[in-house]
Design an enzyme around this catalytic site. Structure first.
Site, PDB file in Angstrom:
ATOM      1  N   CYS A 133       4.053  -0.081  -1.123  1.00 15.97           N
ATOM      2  CA  CYS A 133       4.521  -1.742  -1.041  1.00 15.97           C
ATOM      3  C   CYS A 133       3.919  -1.941  -2.597  1.00 15.97           C
ATOM      4  CB  CYS A 133       3.705  -2.126  -0.213  1.00 15.97           C
ATOM      5  SG  CYS A 133       3.554  -3.980  -0.103  1.00 15.97           S
ATOM      6  N   CYS A 136       1.977  -5.233  -2.492  1.00 17.69           N
ATOM      7  CA  CYS A 136       0.625  -5.018  -2.063  1.00 17.69           C
ATOM      8  C   CYS A 136      -0.240  -4.345  -3.313  1.00 17.69           C
ATOM      9  CB  CYS A 136       0.569  -4.146  -0.947  1.00 17.69           C
ATOM     10  SG  CYS A 136       1.570  -4.729   0.467  1.00 17.69           S
ATOM     11  N   ASP A 137       0.378  -3.562  -3.969  1.00 20.66           N
ATOM     12  CA  ASP A 137      -0.553  -2.597  -5.002  1.00 20.66           C
ATOM     13  C   ASP A 137      -0.077  -2.849  -6.384  1.00 20.66           C
ATOM     14  OD1 ASP A 137      -2.119  -1.694  -2.702  1.00 20.66           O
ATOM     15  OD2 ASP A 137      -0.467  -0.253  -2.375  1.00 20.66           O
TER      16      ASP A 137
END
Length: 333
Positions: A133, A136-137
């Site tokens: 992701c 997300c990261d």
């Protein structure tokens, strides 16, 4: 017989449980015996979930959601659903332990699973340089050299997004041409930070405590070489966990559960769906949580309509096609 069973324990399932429990529905949450908490259990720091300006570890966020649901009366059961009987006014859920539970309504929130490349180091370094992701990261890879595995639209979108942070982004693809749409290809080709590695598979992910590189294997002649990296993003697609309802609920062409408009209502009366299992596009914790809210409210309205002195739902509240006799049966249960 219970009023509501929630299948799944990610952000959608636990948010649905919080709302349902606060509505005195005493939901049973079937959380899975091995994947309780969903994909966030494999994530380190979550910085984009509202209310946590300093960030929060994925497992900690899911623990807090579970505790909040239990605080209001939800019951969490660590088991796996092996069979569903959803037609009719009484829904039957059979678990791997052999236990059978029945309810008037069910919320299906089993999420989706990222496709993995299934090589050495992938599981061990998950959350330590291996991610599925970018949104997300990606922030954690500022001025780092990273790679994206894949050749479709999602891979091009991830690679382009990651150039906001990384100093260099390799795109590793096993063929010599992309599957992505023309506009997504053009966008990636025009980005000076992106370099394509054609006709290559990832044979190994290297590193002990964190990713240090990958071993690439040529899909043409089988030769191998080492590519130094600080992170690896796998973007070869994801699959909604719908195997339990393939022959029960109507699905979309993308394989997600079809719902009625912006609601959570599925093709079977009294069955609702939420989270990634209905979302082929966004797949974020916060959108899953909001979807869980919708499902809980829809289920609450459905149950309230059935419970009015055993009367059938009104035309406005009744989910299409539920016979009056069935409505009375559930209301009396």
């Amino acid at each position: 017989m219970r009023q509501l069973i929630i299948i799944g324990s990610g952000p959608a399932g636990y948010t649905a449980a919080i709302y349902a429990a606060r509505a005195n529905l005493a939901p049973l949450v079937v959380a899975s015996s091995v994947e309780a908490g969903g994909e966030l259990m494999n994530t380190t720091e979550v910085e984009n979930f509202p209310g946590f300006p300093e960030g929060i570890q994925g497992p900690d966020l899911m623990t807090k959601m579970q505790e909040q649901a239990e605080k209001f009366g939800a019951e969490v059961l660590y088991d796996d659903v092996v069979k569903l009987e959803l037609e009719g006014p009484v829904k039957t859920v059979t678990l791997g332990s052999g236990a059978v539970h029945q309810a008037a309504a069910v919320i299906f929130a089993t999420g989706s699973a990222y496709r993995k490349i299934n090589v050495e180091g992938e599981e061990r370094l998950s959350g330590h340089g291996v991610s599925w992701c970018a949104t997300c990261d990606g922030f954690f890879f500022r001025e780092r050299v990273i790679a994206v595995v894949g050749g479709g639209d999602s891979a091009m979108e991830e690679a382009t997004f990651l150039t906001r942070f990384a100093s260099k982004v390799y795109v590793i693809h096993r063929r010599e041409e992309l599957r992505a749409s023309k506009i997504m290809q053009e966008r990636a080709f025009a980005n000076a930070k992106i370099e394509f590695v054609w006709n290559s598979d990832v044979a190994d992910i290297l590193g002990e405590e964190a990713v240090t590189g990958v071993t690439l294997r040529s899909t043409v002649d089988g030769s191998e070489r080492h590519l130094p990296l600080d992170g690896l993003f796998v973007a070869i697609g994801n699959d909604p966990r719908t195997h339990l309802v393939h022959d029960i609920l109507e699905l979309t062409p993308e394989g997600t559960i079809k719902v009625d408009g912006r609601s959570s209502r599925t093709s079977v009366a009294g069955v609702f769906a939420a989270g990634d299992v209905i979302d082929p596009t966004y797949r974020q914790a916060v959108t899953a949580a909001s979807s869980g809210t919708v499902a809980a409210l829809d289920a609450e309205h459905y149950l309230a309509a059935l419970g009015e002195a055993g009367a059938p739902a009104t035309e406005d509240d009744q989910i299409e096609g539920l016979p009056e006799a069935d409505a009375a049966k559930v209301g009396a249960a």
